[in-house]
Every structure is written in C-alpha cells, then in structure tokens.
Design an enzyme around this catalytic site. Structure first.
Site, PDB file in Angstrom:
ATOM      1  N   TYR A 212      -2.848  -2.156 -10.613  1.00 20.21           N
ATOM      2  CA  TYR A 212      -2.925  -1.983  -9.159  1.00 20.21           C
ATOM      3  C   TYR A 212      -2.198  -3.126  -8.434  1.00 20.21           C
ATOM      4  CZ  TYR A 212      -4.712  -2.063  -4.425  1.00 20.21           C
ATOM      5  OH  TYR A 212      -4.777  -2.124  -3.061  1.00 20.21           O
TER       6      TYR A 212
ATOM      7  N   LYS B 275       0.491   3.524  -2.929  1.00 21.31           N
ATOM      8  CA  LYS B 275      -0.713   4.345  -3.157  1.00 21.31           C
ATOM      9  C   LYS B 275      -0.421   5.842  -3.088  1.00 21.31           C
ATOM     10  CE  LYS B 275      -3.764   0.714  -1.425  1.00 21.31           C
ATOM     11  NZ  LYS B 275      -4.462   0.154  -0.270  1.00 21.31           N
TER      12      LYS B 275
ATOM     13  N   TYR C 109      -3.504   3.534   7.655  1.00 18.93           N
ATOM     14  CA  TYR C 109      -4.746   2.763   7.788  1.00 18.93           C
ATOM     15  C   TYR C 109      -5.695   3.459   8.772  1.00 18.93           C
ATOM     16  CZ  TYR C 109      -2.042  -0.790   5.313  1.00 18.93           C
ATOM     17  OH  TYR C 109      -1.274  -1.459   4.393  1.00 18.93           O
TER      18      TYR C 109
ATOM     19  N   SER D 125       0.791  -1.241   0.000  1.00 16.92           N
ATOM     20  CA  SER D 125       0.000   0.000   0.000  1.00 16.92           C
ATOM     21  C   SER D 125       0.821   1.289   0.000  1.00 16.92           C
ATOM     22  CB  SER D 125      -0.936   0.015   1.214  1.00 16.92           C
ATOM     23  OG  SER D 125      -2.086  -0.711   0.917  1.00 16.92           O
TER      24      SER D 125
ATOM     25  N   VAL E 150       1.326  -3.664   4.066  1.00 22.74           N
ATOM     26  CA  VAL E 150       1.295  -4.936   4.791  1.00 22.74           C
ATOM     27  C   VAL E 150       2.559  -5.788   4.586  1.00 22.74           C
ATOM     28  CG1 VAL E 150      -1.225  -5.083   4.924  1.00 22.74           C
ATOM     29  CG2 VAL E 150      -0.020  -6.113   2.983  1.00 22.74           C
TER      30      VAL E 150
HETATM   31  N1  GLU Z   1      -2.267  -5.530  -2.123  1.00 20.92           N
HETATM   32  C1  GLU Z   1      -3.090  -5.303  -0.994  1.00 20.92           C
HETATM   33  C2  GLU Z   1      -4.537  -5.311  -1.314  1.00 20.92           C
HETATM   34  O1  GLU Z   1      -4.939  -4.739  -2.306  1.00 20.92           O
HETATM   35  C3  GLU Z   1      -2.727  -4.011  -0.303  1.00 20.92           C
HETATM   36  C4  GLU Z   1      -2.248  -4.400   0.998  1.00 20.92           C
HETATM   37  C5  GLU Z   1      -1.786  -3.231   1.857  1.00 20.92           C
HETATM   38  O2  GLU Z   1      -2.642  -2.560   2.446  1.00 20.92           O
HETATM   39  O3  GLU Z   1      -0.579  -3.015   1.971  1.00 20.92           O
HETATM   40  O4  GLU Z   1      -5.307  -5.897  -0.580  1.00 20.92           O
END
Ligand code: GLU
Length: 343
Positions: free
Chosen positions: A205, A83, A257, A80, A275
């Site tokens: 993504y 992002k 988060y 994440s 994560v």
């Molecule tokens: N690849 C994960 C997902 O889309 C993101 C995980 C994260 O929050 O780091 O669920």
C-alpha cells in the site's frame, strides 16, 4: 512499446500542436497560474519539497491525441490516485462478488484516513478511503511481496504506456509514519476482513502510494478508462472492460475525498485526486484529464486542479449529466487544426 506505437504517439502530438484546443489550454493555464491559495502536503518531509508553482495540465483523447501545457513531465507521487486503479486490479483478480464482500462502495463524507468500518458488515466503506484501499491491496494476488508489487507496477505500465518507479524515500517515510494505516489494517484483521499478511500488504500500500507519475501519465490513465480500458496510444488493454464501470462509478461517488458530492455536482466527471497534487478525471468516450499542482484545499484536493477541471467540464459540456448545449463543441475545438496542412 513497438516503433509503430512511438510513431503514432509522435504523430498525435504533432497534430495536437495545431489544434485550437491547445490555445484554450494555454489560456486556462495562464488564468490559474497565479492562484496562490492552498497548502502543499507536509505530513512527511518529502512531500513538503514540492514547489507550489508547479502546474501542468494534460489531456489525452480516446483517439490518442495528446495536449499538454506547463510542467507535464514533472514527477510526483501518485498517492491516493493509485486506489482507483488498484480497485480495478482487485476486481480482476477476485471478481465483483468477492471484492464487494470485503469492501463496500458507500461514500463516507468523512476524511480519507478516518478509522471507521460499516457497523453491520465490518467492511470499510469504499476503496477510495485508506481502510478500503488497504483492503483492496490485500486482495491483489501474487506469490509473495515481489510478485504482487510487480503485478501492480505492470498494471500501471499498461495504463500509462511506460515503466513507472517507486520513490523510495517517500515509501520509507510513509512506512515509518503510517501508524494510523497500521491501526486500520489491524482493526480489519480483527474482523476477518483482511488476511494476516499485514506487513506485506501495508508495504504494498505504501509503495503503490509512492509510485512516481507526471500529469501526462494521469491523463493517459484517465483516457484509458474513458476508452473502455484500452490505452489509446499503445492499444494495450489495461483492465478487463467488465470492471471499467465499477472503477469509474466509485471514482464518481468517492474519488475526491469528502468533497466528492460537491465535485460531482459541479464537475460531474469520475475522478481521483491525491495529496501529491494530482487529479485524474474521465470524460467517458471522449478524453482523460491529468492535472498536477501541489497546493491543496482543506479537503486534500489540488486547488488549481479543481478549477481547471471545472472550467473544462463547463466549457465543453463534459458533466456526466449535462443536457444543455455547451459553450464550445469539443470535437470542433480538437479537430479545428488537426491536420498538418493547417499547422
Ligand atoms: N499515502 C497516504 C496515506 O496513506 C495517502 C495520501 C492521499 O490521500 O493521497 O495517508
């Protein structure tokens, strides 16, 4: 990059060896090395392979000095953390107004993968939850999947100063198991918030989440933001300076988060975690922090990572809203041994 940049990076690493700041980081590492709480992410088998005792701390200053301790070369998937940087690229590609019409900037207080859109506008809440991240990935321009991925990888190269690769098994696992993300994408398509190239965007993504980085990369990325968008070692601009403010604002309000409020209260640095066990944190105008340690707390943030960032923020007064005198003066600690004579 050029030979000149390599030499510059080498020189700064040598200087960094001499600094008392290095001893500080060594102590910090020792302090939290034995912390055994938390759980390594296991929603896909590849992530569960991470060793709980992997631990690396790296700091890069805005003048390009690099300090590292522990497993700073160990590669792991960015997850994440991507992002925040994809949001920056989406802003560059489309401008603030258009991006804001597709993705809001409101913290949700909910889990990163909750299937929720703003009821009035149908926008995902922010670019740091999965729905918002899928919407910002959709906004990345390029002629087809290959060119869009190339642009994404090139952007990360500008931030880190080196070519990055995708962990293909992680990508394939994310793709195979990612039905919840698929559901979000279709919900957003239903409301006209994303384009209909759903499979291509979801692949992008999942690929962006599967990019392999190390703690030094994360520190370099944060230092680039701290330095107004210019990589402090290579001198290359990674993001238009107009959008740095937008990226780090959303990192501050939504980057950790559903513990983002607590993080801002305690640590007070724009940051993003993933994560895979990474955290990247920005001390604007000063330095970037990269921490890697796979065991996560219940919200999905690296436990050792949180401790390390809290300590650094408190000891050097790096909380964005700090007005009290800090215990240690950052400049003095970094420059204390910053000469080859003292080395
Ligand atoms: N690849 C994960 C997902 O889309 C993101 C995980 C994260 O929050 O780091 O669920």
């Amino acid at each position: 990059m050029t030979e000149k940049h390599d030499l510059k990076s080498l020189a700064s690493s040598i200087n960094a060896v001499a600094s008392p700041f290095r001893s500080y980081l060594n102590e910090l590492y020792e302090k939290y090395e034995s912390l055994n709480d938390g759980t390594v992410a296991d929603y896909i088998p590849e992530l569960a392979l991470a060793k709980p005792d992997w631990f690396g701390i790296c700091i890069v200053t805005v003048d390009g000095q690099v300090f590292d301790v522990g497993n700073c070369d160990q590669l792991f998937t960015i997850q994440s953390i991507s992002k925040a940087f994809i949001y920056g690229l989406a802003l560059e590609d489309n401008g603030r107004e258009y991006v804001n019409s597709k993705v809001s900037v409101e913290p949700t207080g909910e889990a990163f993968n909750s299937i929720v859109l703003d009821e009035k506008t149908n926008r995902p809440y922010n670019p740091m939850v999965n729905a918002g991240a899928i919407a910002t990935t959709d906004l990345i321009k390029g002629n087809g999947a290959t060119e869009r991925l190339k642009r994404i990888l090139d952007m990360f190269r500008r931030y880190t100063g080196r070519e990055l690769n995708i962990n293909v098994p992680v990508f394939l696992s994310e793709k195979t198991t990612g039905n919840r993300n698929r559901a979000m994408a279709y919900l957003m398509l239903n409301f006209g918030m994303v384009s209909d190239r759903i499979d291509e965007t979801l692949d992008l993504y999942f690929q962006q989440c599967s990019i392999m980085v190390n703690a030094q990369d994360l520190a370099m990325m944060a230092a680039t933001l701290a330095n107004g968008g210019v990589n402090p070692v290579t001198g290359e601009r990674a993001i238009d300076e107009r959008y740095v403010q937008d990226v780090i604002s959303v990192m501050l309000t939504c980057g950790m988060y559903d513990a983002s409020g607590e993080w801002t209260y305690n640590v007070g640095m724009p940051a993003k975690s993933g994560v895979g066990g990474g955290i990247t944190a920005v001390a604007l105008g000063k330095l970037g922090i990269g921490v890697f340690s796979p065991p996560l707390d219940e919200k999905g943030n690296s436990l050792r990572g949180i401790k390390v960032c809290s300590d650094i923020s408190r000891d050097f007064g790096l909380h964005l809203f700090n007005v009290a005198k800090s215990e240690k003066n950052l400049q003095e600690w970094i420059e204390g041994g910053n000469s080859l004579d003292n080395w």
